[in-house]
Design a protein around this motif. Structure first.
Motif, PDB file in Angstrom:
ATOM      1  N   SER A 102      15.736   4.210 -11.973  1.00  0.00           N
ATOM      2  CA  SER A 102      14.346   4.652 -12.072  1.00  0.00           C
ATOM      3  C   SER A 102      13.393   3.523 -11.706  1.00  0.00           C
ATOM      4  CB  SER A 102      14.067   5.143 -13.491  1.00  0.00           C
ATOM      5  OG  SER A 102      12.721   5.510 -13.627  1.00  0.00           O
ATOM      6  N   ALA A 103      13.696   2.306 -12.155  1.00  0.00           N
ATOM      7  CA  ALA A 103      12.856   1.146 -11.825  1.00  0.00           C
ATOM      8  C   ALA A 103      12.881   0.866 -10.326  1.00  0.00           C
ATOM      9  CB  ALA A 103      13.319  -0.079 -12.603  1.00  0.00           C
ATOM     10  N   VAL A 104      14.049   0.984  -9.703  1.00  0.00           N
ATOM     11  CA  VAL A 104      14.153   0.766  -8.256  1.00  0.00           C
ATOM     12  C   VAL A 104      13.365   1.829  -7.501  1.00  0.00           C
ATOM     13  CG1 VAL A 104      15.777   0.870  -6.309  1.00  0.00           C
ATOM     14  CG2 VAL A 104      16.327  -0.493  -8.321  1.00  0.00           C
ATOM     15  N   ASP A 105      13.461   3.075  -7.944  1.00  0.00           N
ATOM     16  CA  ASP A 105      12.699   4.145  -7.296  1.00  0.00           C
ATOM     17  C   ASP A 105      11.203   3.885  -7.409  1.00  0.00           C
ATOM     18  OD1 ASP A 105      15.067   5.394  -6.647  1.00  0.00           O
ATOM     19  OD2 ASP A 105      14.964   6.866  -8.269  1.00  0.00           O
ATOM     20  N   GLY A 106      10.768   3.423  -8.576  1.00  0.00           N
ATOM     21  CA  GLY A 106       9.351   3.103  -8.764  1.00  0.00           C
ATOM     22  C   GLY A 106       8.910   1.951  -7.883  1.00  0.00           C
ATOM     23  N   ALA A 107       9.748   0.916  -7.776  1.00  0.00           N
ATOM     24  CA  ALA A 107       9.423  -0.232  -6.930  1.00  0.00           C
ATOM     25  C   ALA A 107       9.375   0.184  -5.464  1.00  0.00           C
ATOM     26  CB  ALA A 107      10.445  -1.346  -7.138  1.00  0.00           C
ATOM     27  N   ALA A 108      10.274   1.064  -5.050  1.00  0.00           N
ATOM     28  CA  ALA A 108      10.279   1.546  -3.664  1.00  0.00           C
ATOM     29  C   ALA A 108       9.002   2.328  -3.365  1.00  0.00           C
ATOM     30  CB  ALA A 108      11.514   2.411  -3.402  1.00  0.00           C
ATOM     31  N   ALA A 109       8.549   3.112  -4.308  1.00  0.00           N
ATOM     32  CA  ALA A 109       7.313   3.880  -4.119  1.00  0.00           C
ATOM     33  C   ALA A 109       6.117   2.943  -3.998  1.00  0.00           C
ATOM     34  CB  ALA A 109       7.110   4.852  -5.280  1.00  0.00           C
ATOM     35  N   VAL A 110       6.075   1.904  -4.832  1.00  0.00           N
ATOM     36  CA  VAL A 110       4.984   0.922  -4.744  1.00  0.00           C
ATOM     37  C   VAL A 110       5.037   0.198  -3.406  1.00  0.00           C
ATOM     38  CG1 VAL A 110       4.139  -1.265  -5.718  1.00  0.00           C
ATOM     39  CG2 VAL A 110       4.755   0.616  -7.235  1.00  0.00           C
ATOM     40  N   LEU A 111       6.235  -0.163  -2.961  1.00  0.00           N
ATOM     41  CA  LEU A 111       6.397  -0.839  -1.677  1.00  0.00           C
ATOM     42  C   LEU A 111       5.910   0.038  -0.531  1.00  0.00           C
ATOM     43  CD1 LEU A 111       7.493  -3.305  -0.134  1.00  0.00           C
ATOM     44  CD2 LEU A 111       9.686  -2.132  -0.043  1.00  0.00           C
ATOM     45  N   GLN A 112       6.255   1.310  -0.555  1.00  0.00           N
ATOM     46  CA  GLN A 112       5.800   2.218   0.500  1.00  0.00           C
ATOM     47  C   GLN A 112       4.285   2.366   0.477  1.00  0.00           C
ATOM     48  OE1 GLN A 112       8.041   5.791  -0.210  1.00  0.00           O
ATOM     49  NE2 GLN A 112       9.758   5.139   1.072  1.00  0.00           N
ATOM     50  N   GLN A 113       3.717   2.399  -0.706  1.00  0.00           N
ATOM     51  CA  GLN A 113       2.263   2.505  -0.824  1.00  0.00           C
ATOM     52  C   GLN A 113       1.589   1.257  -0.261  1.00  0.00           C
ATOM     53  OE1 GLN A 113       0.839   2.670  -4.843  1.00  0.00           O
ATOM     54  NE2 GLN A 113      -1.190   3.379  -4.252  1.00  0.00           N
ATOM     55  N   ARG A 114       2.104   0.096  -0.583  1.00  0.00           N
ATOM     56  CA  ARG A 114       1.529  -1.154  -0.070  1.00  0.00           C
ATOM     57  C   ARG A 114       1.697  -1.261   1.438  1.00  0.00           C
ATOM     58  NH1 ARG A 114       3.238  -5.404  -4.836  1.00  0.00           N
ATOM     59  NH2 ARG A 114       1.824  -4.544  -6.400  1.00  0.00           N
ATOM     60  N   GLU A 115       2.843  -0.825   1.937  1.00  0.00           N
ATOM     61  CA  GLU A 115       3.078  -0.839   3.380  1.00  0.00           C
ATOM     62  C   GLU A 115       2.071   0.069   4.082  1.00  0.00           C
ATOM     63  OE1 GLU A 115       6.678   0.118   6.569  1.00  0.00           O
ATOM     64  OE2 GLU A 115       7.106   0.055   4.427  1.00  0.00           O
ATOM     65  N   ALA A 116       1.815   1.222   3.510  1.00  0.00           N
ATOM     66  CA  ALA A 116       0.831   2.140   4.090  1.00  0.00           C
ATOM     67  C   ALA A 116      -0.564   1.516   4.076  1.00  0.00           C
ATOM     68  CB  ALA A 116       0.823   3.457   3.327  1.00  0.00           C
ATOM     69  N   VAL A 118      -1.223  -1.696   4.280  1.00  0.00           N
ATOM     70  CA  VAL A 118      -1.237  -2.724   5.337  1.00  0.00           C
ATOM     71  C   VAL A 118      -1.428  -2.068   6.695  1.00  0.00           C
ATOM     72  CG1 VAL A 118       0.196  -4.416   6.545  1.00  0.00           C
ATOM     73  CG2 VAL A 118       0.086  -4.439   4.061  1.00  0.00           C
ATOM     74  N   HIS A 119      -0.705  -1.004   6.972  1.00  0.00           N
ATOM     75  CA  HIS A 119      -0.834  -0.307   8.255  1.00  0.00           C
ATOM     76  C   HIS A 119      -2.247   0.259   8.417  1.00  0.00           C
ATOM     77  CE1 HIS A 119       3.234  -0.772   9.650  1.00  0.00           C
ATOM     78  NE2 HIS A 119       3.730  -0.240   8.541  1.00  0.00           N
ATOM     79  N   ALA A 120      -2.828   0.736   7.344  1.00  0.00           N
ATOM     80  CA  ALA A 120      -4.186   1.291   7.416  1.00  0.00           C
ATOM     81  C   ALA A 120      -5.228   0.202   7.670  1.00  0.00           C
ATOM     82  CB  ALA A 120      -4.518   2.032   6.124  1.00  0.00           C
ATOM     83  N   SER A 121      -4.895  -1.039   7.335  1.00  0.00           N
ATOM     84  CA  SER A 121      -5.864  -2.125   7.509  1.00  0.00           C
ATOM     85  C   SER A 121      -5.828  -2.748   8.901  1.00  0.00           C
ATOM     86  CB  SER A 121      -5.610  -3.214   6.451  1.00  0.00           C
ATOM     87  OG  SER A 121      -4.403  -3.908   6.747  1.00  0.00           O
ATOM     88  N   TYR A 122      -4.934  -2.305   9.762  1.00  0.00           N
ATOM     89  CA  TYR A 122      -4.856  -2.870  11.121  1.00  0.00           C
ATOM     90  C   TYR A 122      -6.181  -2.649  11.850  1.00  0.00           C
ATOM     91  CZ  TYR A 122       0.269  -3.133  10.736  1.00  0.00           C
ATOM     92  OH  TYR A 122       1.551  -3.419  10.365  1.00  0.00           O
TER      93      TYR A 122
END
Length: 150
Positions: A102-116, A118-122
């Motif tokens: 569950s913690a890994v799934d939560g961390a993956a979701a946060v990572l995807q959100q942060r990646e999005a 970063v891409h939006a800030s280009y």
């Protein structure tokens, strides 16, 4: 008493409610056998303030399991104790794996959100680099250095 009042206590499988005589009847064992299993650590019932044993529904089920392993499978009490310890350890490890998953799934979701983010800030005004295509040529002209005047 009106119907709106509710008890503050909720009974679960872990709630110690059965005295030793009732637990013995429910498990099909003699009360002395229950005391022996308690001394050996096979089953650890709850205790009252006066140190009386109180068995839960889970304890009753465990007593039945101990009886089945002993009588039907021929396993001695030391072996049964080890089996119970290992089953408890497996259950604890499975729960820990679920927590970590569950913690890994939560961390993956946060990572995807942060990646999005970063891409939006280009910057959109920059032209992306394109590698030269085969067959195209690039000529660089450099003027000849000026000679000093004599």
């Amino acid at each position: 008493m009106d119907g709106r009042r509710r008890s503050h206590y909720q009974l679960t499988d872990e709630t110690p409610v059965y005295v030793i005589s009732v637990a013995a009847q429910l498990s099909g064992l003699h009360p002395q056998t229950l005391r022996q299993y308690d001394r050996l650590g096979l089953v650890s019932p709850g205790r009252t303030a006066g140190r009386g044993r109180r068995y839960s529904a889970r304890d009753i089920e465990l007593l039945r399991t101990v009886q089945a392993l002993s009588q039907e499978e021929g396993i001695n009490l030391a072996g049964i104790k080890r089996i119970i310890e290992l089953e408890n350890q497996v259950a604890a490890l499975q729960q820990r794996v679920a927590e970590l998953s569950s913690a890994v799934d939560g961390a993956a979701a946060v990572l995807q959100q942060r990646e999005a983010q970063v891409h939006a800030s280009y910057r959109r005004d920059l032209v992306p680099y394109q590698a030269p295509q085969p067959g195209s040529a690039l000529v660089v002209w450099r003027p000849a250095p000026k000679r000093p005047m004599d």
